[in-house]
Design a protein around this motif. Structure first.
Motif, mmCIF file in Angstrom:
data_model
loop_
_atom_site.group_PDB
_atom_site.id
_atom_site.type_symbol
_atom_site.label_atom_id
_atom_site.label_comp_id
_atom_site.label_asym_id
_atom_site.label_seq_id
_atom_site.Cartn_x
_atom_site.Cartn_y
_atom_site.Cartn_z
ATOM 1 N N TRP A 1 3.156 3.525 -3.852
ATOM 2 C CA TRP A 1 3.086 4.848 -4.477
ATOM 3 C C TRP A 1 4.208 5.768 -3.980
ATOM 4 N N ARG B 1 -3.372 7.368 -4.934
ATOM 5 C CA ARG B 1 -2.459 8.494 -5.135
ATOM 6 C C ARG B 1 -2.914 9.376 -6.295
ATOM 7 N N LEU C 1 0.835 -1.208 0.000
ATOM 8 C CA LEU C 1 0.000 0.000 0.000
ATOM 9 C C LEU C 1 0.869 1.256 0.000
ATOM 10 N N LEU C 2 2.179 1.076 0.207
ATOM 11 C CA LEU C 2 3.127 2.183 0.098
ATOM 12 C C LEU C 2 3.854 2.165 -1.246
ATOM 13 N N ALA D 1 -3.159 1.285 -4.138
ATOM 14 C CA ALA D 1 -2.208 2.330 -3.747
ATOM 15 C C ALA D 1 -2.043 3.373 -4.843
#
Length: 142
Positions: free
Chosen positions: A93, A126, A90-91, A122
């Motif tokens: 991005w 963003r 989920l990080l 993700a």
């Protein structure tokens, strides 16, 4: 739109680049919010899935002397990945850490479907935020 797809795809691989500015520029020119979001999300997600594939393929070379990660470094990465797990995607991005996270997902054999779902969530989040900010801040300038 094709240029946005290519820029988004390239910026999600290990190549340097940023697609947010290009997305905001395209929004100023076209203002088709949903189409821009879908193209940017698809391109960037595909670029990250290329990283996952590279990670899967790289594992075959881990015993070679030229392999860029030592066995100790790989073990450290595996401990970190096991601790934070698939949700770390989920990080995907995030600048600097996003690309290595997708490569780690491939190295440690995360399911393609789970990787794709987390990466699309993700990246889509963003780009939705980028478009909302573009609409709020750039509308008077476009």
């Amino acid at each position: 739109m094709l240029s946005l797809f290519v820029v988004a795809l390239a910026s999600a691989t290990l190549l340097p680049g940023g697609s947010e500015v290009w997305l905001a520029r395209q929004w100023c020119l076209e203002a088709s919010w949903l189409a821009l979001w879908a193209v940017a999300t698809a391109g960037n997600s595909l670029g990250s899935l290329i990283n996952v594939a590279l990670g899967r393929y790289a594992r075959h070379f881990q015993g070679r002397p030229w392999f860029p990660v030592t066995p100790a470094g790989l073990a450290r990465g595996e401990r970190w990945y096991r601790r934070f797990g698939e949700w770390s995607l989920l990080l995907a991005w995030a600048p600097v850490i996003g690309d290595p996270l997708t490569v780690l997902a491939g190295i440690f054999r995360l399911s393609w479907w789970r990787a794709a779902a987390l990466i699309v969530a993700a990246k889509g989040g963003r780009y939705a935020l980028v478009l909302l900010l573009a609409e709020a801040w750039l509308a008077p300038l476009c």
